[in-house]
Design a protein around this motif. Structure first.
Motif, PDB file in Angstrom:
ATOM      1  N   LEU A   1       0.841  -1.200   0.000  1.00  0.00           N
ATOM      2  CA  LEU A   1       0.000   0.000   0.000  1.00  0.00           C
ATOM      3  C   LEU A   1       0.876   1.250   0.000  1.00  0.00           C
ATOM      4  O   LEU A   1       1.996   1.247   0.517  1.00  0.00           O
ATOM      5  N   SER A   2       0.372   2.305  -0.570  1.00  0.00           N
ATOM      6  CA  SER A   2       1.110   3.566  -0.632  1.00  0.00           C
ATOM      7  C   SER A   2       0.627   4.527   0.447  1.00  0.00           C
ATOM      8  O   SER A   2      -0.459   4.359   1.010  1.00  0.00           O
ATOM      9  N   THR A   3       1.432   5.518   0.724  1.00  0.00           N
ATOM     10  CA  THR A   3       1.085   6.538   1.700  1.00  0.00           C
ATOM     11  C   THR A   3       1.772   7.835   1.297  1.00  0.00           C
ATOM     12  O   THR A   3       2.606   7.847   0.391  1.00  0.00           O
ATOM     13  N   TRP A   4       1.410   8.920   1.949  1.00  0.00           N
ATOM     14  CA  TRP A   4       2.084  10.184   1.674  1.00  0.00           C
ATOM     15  C   TRP A   4       3.524  10.109   2.174  1.00  0.00           C
ATOM     16  O   TRP A   4       3.849   9.344   3.094  1.00  0.00           O
ATOM     17  N   SER A   5       4.390  10.909   1.582  1.00  0.00           N
ATOM     18  CA  SER A   5       5.804  10.891   1.951  1.00  0.00           C
ATOM     19  C   SER A   5       6.007  11.462   3.349  1.00  0.00           C
ATOM     20  O   SER A   5       5.134  12.162   3.903  1.00  0.00           O
ATOM     21  N   ILE A   6       7.156  11.157   3.927  1.00  0.00           N
ATOM     22  CA  ILE A   6       7.491  11.700   5.245  1.00  0.00           C
ATOM     23  C   ILE A   6       7.505  13.220   5.201  1.00  0.00           C
ATOM     24  O   ILE A   6       7.048  13.892   6.135  1.00  0.00           O
ATOM     25  N   SER A   7       8.006  13.790   4.097  1.00  0.00           N
ATOM     26  CA  SER A   7       8.063  15.249   3.979  1.00  0.00           C
ATOM     27  C   SER A   7       6.669  15.868   4.046  1.00  0.00           C
ATOM     28  O   SER A   7       6.456  16.899   4.704  1.00  0.00           O
ATOM     29  N   ILE A   8       5.707  15.234   3.363  1.00  0.00           N
ATOM     30  CA  ILE A   8       4.340  15.764   3.380  1.00  0.00           C
ATOM     31  C   ILE A   8       3.714  15.588   4.754  1.00  0.00           C
ATOM     32  O   ILE A   8       3.084  16.512   5.283  1.00  0.00           O
ATOM     33  N   HIS A   9       3.882  14.418   5.349  1.00  0.00           N
ATOM     34  CA  HIS A   9       3.334  14.202   6.692  1.00  0.00           C
ATOM     35  C   HIS A   9       3.938  15.182   7.695  1.00  0.00           C
ATOM     36  O   HIS A   9       3.241  15.719   8.561  1.00  0.00           O
ATOM     37  N   ARG A  10       5.238  15.392   7.584  1.00  0.00           N
ATOM     38  CA  ARG A  10       5.909  16.310   8.503  1.00  0.00           C
ATOM     39  C   ARG A  10       5.354  17.722   8.369  1.00  0.00           C
ATOM     40  O   ARG A  10       5.066  18.385   9.367  1.00  0.00           O
ATOM     41  N   ARG A  11       5.166  18.188   7.128  1.00  0.00           N
ATOM     42  CA  ARG A  11       4.684  19.557   6.932  1.00  0.00           C
ATOM     43  C   ARG A  11       3.212  19.697   7.329  1.00  0.00           C
ATOM     44  O   ARG A  11       2.798  20.727   7.876  1.00  0.00           O
ATOM     45  N   LEU A  12       2.410  18.653   7.080  1.00  0.00           N
ATOM     46  CA  LEU A  12       1.023  18.672   7.536  1.00  0.00           C
ATOM     47  C   LEU A  12       0.976  18.728   9.058  1.00  0.00           C
ATOM     48  O   LEU A  12       0.200  19.502   9.645  1.00  0.00           O
ATOM     49  N   ARG A  13       1.808  17.928   9.711  1.00  0.00           N
ATOM     50  CA  ARG A  13       1.903  17.943  11.174  1.00  0.00           C
ATOM     51  C   ARG A  13       2.286  19.330  11.680  1.00  0.00           C
ATOM     52  O   ARG A  13       1.703  19.842  12.643  1.00  0.00           O
ATOM     53  N   ASP A  14       3.255  19.967  11.014  1.00  0.00           N
ATOM     54  CA  ASP A  14       3.670  21.314  11.399  1.00  0.00           C
ATOM     55  C   ASP A  14       2.500  22.293  11.301  1.00  0.00           C
ATOM     56  O   ASP A  14       2.292  23.138  12.185  1.00  0.00           O
ATOM     57  N   ALA A  15       1.745  22.192  10.208  1.00  0.00           N
ATOM     58  CA  ALA A  15       0.619  23.104   9.993  1.00  0.00           C
ATOM     59  C   ALA A  15      -0.457  22.919  11.049  1.00  0.00           C
ATOM     60  O   ALA A  15      -0.978  23.902  11.605  1.00  0.00           O
ATOM     61  N   LEU A  16      -0.782  21.674  11.358  1.00  0.00           N
ATOM     62  CA  LEU A  16      -1.815  21.427  12.363  1.00  0.00           C
ATOM     63  C   LEU A  16      -1.327  21.820  13.750  1.00  0.00           C
ATOM     64  O   LEU A  16      -2.112  22.261  14.593  1.00  0.00           O
ATOM     65  N   GLY A  17      -0.020  21.693  13.976  1.00  0.00           N
ATOM     66  CA  GLY A  17       0.523  22.139  15.250  1.00  0.00           C
ATOM     67  C   GLY A  17       0.383  23.636  15.427  1.00  0.00           C
ATOM     68  O   GLY A  17       0.088  24.134  16.514  1.00  0.00           O
ATOM     69  N   ALA A  18       0.566  24.387  14.346  1.00  0.00           N
ATOM     70  CA  ALA A  18       0.415  25.842  14.403  1.00  0.00           C
ATOM     71  C   ALA A  18      -1.049  26.249  14.469  1.00  0.00           C
ATOM     72  O   ALA A  18      -1.405  27.226  15.127  1.00  0.00           O
ATOM     73  N   LEU A  19      -1.899  25.487  13.790  1.00  0.00           N
ATOM     74  CA  LEU A  19      -3.324  25.809  13.747  1.00  0.00           C
ATOM     75  C   LEU A  19      -4.034  25.477  15.057  1.00  0.00           C
ATOM     76  O   LEU A  19      -4.959  26.184  15.463  1.00  0.00           O
ATOM     77  N   SER A  20      -3.620  24.384  15.704  1.00  0.00           N
ATOM     78  CA  SER A  20      -4.229  23.914  16.958  1.00  0.00           C
ATOM     79  C   SER A  20      -5.752  23.838  16.876  1.00  0.00           C
ATOM     80  O   SER A  20      -6.470  24.448  17.666  1.00  0.00           O
ATOM     81  N   PRO A  21      -6.278  23.076  15.913  1.00  0.00           N
ATOM     82  CA  PRO A  21      -7.738  22.998  15.752  1.00  0.00           C
ATOM     83  C   PRO A  21      -8.389  22.180  16.862  1.00  0.00           C
ATOM     84  O   PRO A  21      -7.799  21.226  17.370  1.00  0.00           O
ATOM     85  N   GLU A  22      -9.594  22.543  17.205  1.00  0.00           N
ATOM     86  CA  GLU A  22     -10.365  21.810  18.211  1.00  0.00           C
ATOM     87  C   GLU A  22     -11.164  20.670  17.591  1.00  0.00           C
ATOM     88  O   GLU A  22     -11.456  19.690  18.250  1.00  0.00           O
ATOM     89  N   ARG A  23     -11.540  20.824  16.334  1.00  0.00           N
ATOM     90  CA  ARG A  23     -12.341  19.803  15.644  1.00  0.00           C
ATOM     91  C   ARG A  23     -11.640  19.447  14.338  1.00  0.00           C
ATOM     92  O   ARG A  23     -11.465  20.300  13.469  1.00  0.00           O
ATOM     93  N   ILE A  24     -11.254  18.171  14.208  1.00  0.00           N
ATOM     94  CA  ILE A  24     -10.480  17.709  13.055  1.00  0.00           C
ATOM     95  C   ILE A  24     -11.203  16.556  12.376  1.00  0.00           C
ATOM     96  O   ILE A  24     -11.721  15.655  13.049  1.00  0.00           O
ATOM     97  N   LEU A  25     -11.223  16.581  11.061  1.00  0.00           N
ATOM     98  CA  LEU A  25     -11.811  15.510  10.262  1.00  0.00           C
ATOM     99  C   LEU A  25     -10.756  14.961   9.315  1.00  0.00           C
ATOM    100  O   LEU A  25     -10.141  15.712   8.558  1.00  0.00           O
ATOM    101  N   GLU A  26     -10.538  13.649   9.374  1.00  0.00           N
ATOM    102  CA  GLU A  26      -9.614  12.988   8.451  1.00  0.00           C
ATOM    103  C   GLU A  26     -10.400  12.031   7.572  1.00  0.00           C
ATOM    104  O   GLU A  26     -11.077  11.121   8.074  1.00  0.00           O
TER     105      GLU A  26
END
Length: 246
Positions: A44-69
């Motif tokens: 199975l495929s997945t997003w690259s570590i670089s993309i996951h890392r940057r998404l994690r960074d963005a959500l860390g800065a955003l600090s959302p209370e309600r998240i949908l994946e």
């Protein structure tokens, strides 16, 4: 969700969010790395570590209370997010994970219990397009909020992460964009671009072409209603939408 810096204009917010956070760890979280190895064995495929890392960074800065994946898979990206919440010592009030495959849903459930996230995580198994349609029908039929409705969704997510097959990526984004809070951000990865000539009898190839055409139309249309930002990274381009204040 944390307030954005006062000095930022609204059209600068996405650029700020998609920037690298040097305070976040560079290494892949151990649990996510283990799941990544399972993905390889399963083909199975997945997003690259670089993309996951940057998404994690963005959500860390955003600090959302309600998240949908949307498109949880076997929990590789979910593990990245759980690691973020654990290190920040603060969890969202609601984390909804939608996965079409029942067996994968069981795996995500084990991950949820591994991180002790049962109180604020809702794992939903089913077709994401059908689930969205059912939510829309319920919303039209009742005046109650989604929190107490018969749908698995809450209202106004402050962060939405969309994954799914490339041919379906545009449709998924378009379907779930109305679930986004006025101050929320929707994230996905640009779908695969078709290369070369495609035989009209090649169903998979034509699906990829049609899906990418739909993606280009989506980007063009949503620029009227949303701020859109693209962050090229190793393994793909992370894309984000923030509603314009019309």
């Amino acid at each position: 969700m944390e307030e954005q810096q006062p000095s930022l204009e609204r059209d600068e917010i996405l650029t700020h969010l998609l920037a690298q956070d040097t305070n976040q760890p560079r290494d892949e979280p151990e649990v996510a790395a283990n799941i990544g190895e399972q993905l390889k064995h399963m083909g199975l495929s997945t997003w690259s570590i670089s993309i996951h890392r940057r998404l994690r960074d963005a959500l860390g800065a955003l600090s959302p209370e309600r998240i949908l994946e949307i498109g949880g898979g076997i929990g590789h990206r979910t593990a990245w997010l759980y690691d973020l919440f654990e290190r920040q010592e603060g969890s969202p009030s609601r984390f909804t994970v939608v996965e079409q495959g029942a067996k994968f849903g069981v795996i995500i459930h084990r991950l949820m219990t591994r991180f002790g996230a049962e109180d604020w995580t809702n794992i939903v198994v089913g077709d994401p397009i059908q689930l969205a349609a059912e939510h829309a029908a319920w919303s039209l039929a009742t005046t109650t909020t989604a929190e107490i409705s018969e749908t698995p969704f809450v209202s106004n997510y402050q962060a939405i992460v969309i994954d799914g097959p490339s041919p379906q990526r545009a449709n998924l984004v378009k379907t779930y964009m109305p679930f986004l809070d006025q101050q929320g951000v929707l994230f996905t990865v640009e779908p695969d671009m078709p290369t070369g000539d495609v035989d009209p009898d090649d169903e998979q190839g034509m699906a990829l072409v049609d899906g990418f055409n739909s993606w280009m139309e989506l980007v063009q249309e949503t620029q009227k209603t949303h701020h859109v930002a693209f962050m090229p990274l190793f393994g793909g381009t992370l894309v984000a939408w923030l509603p314009r204040l019309l």
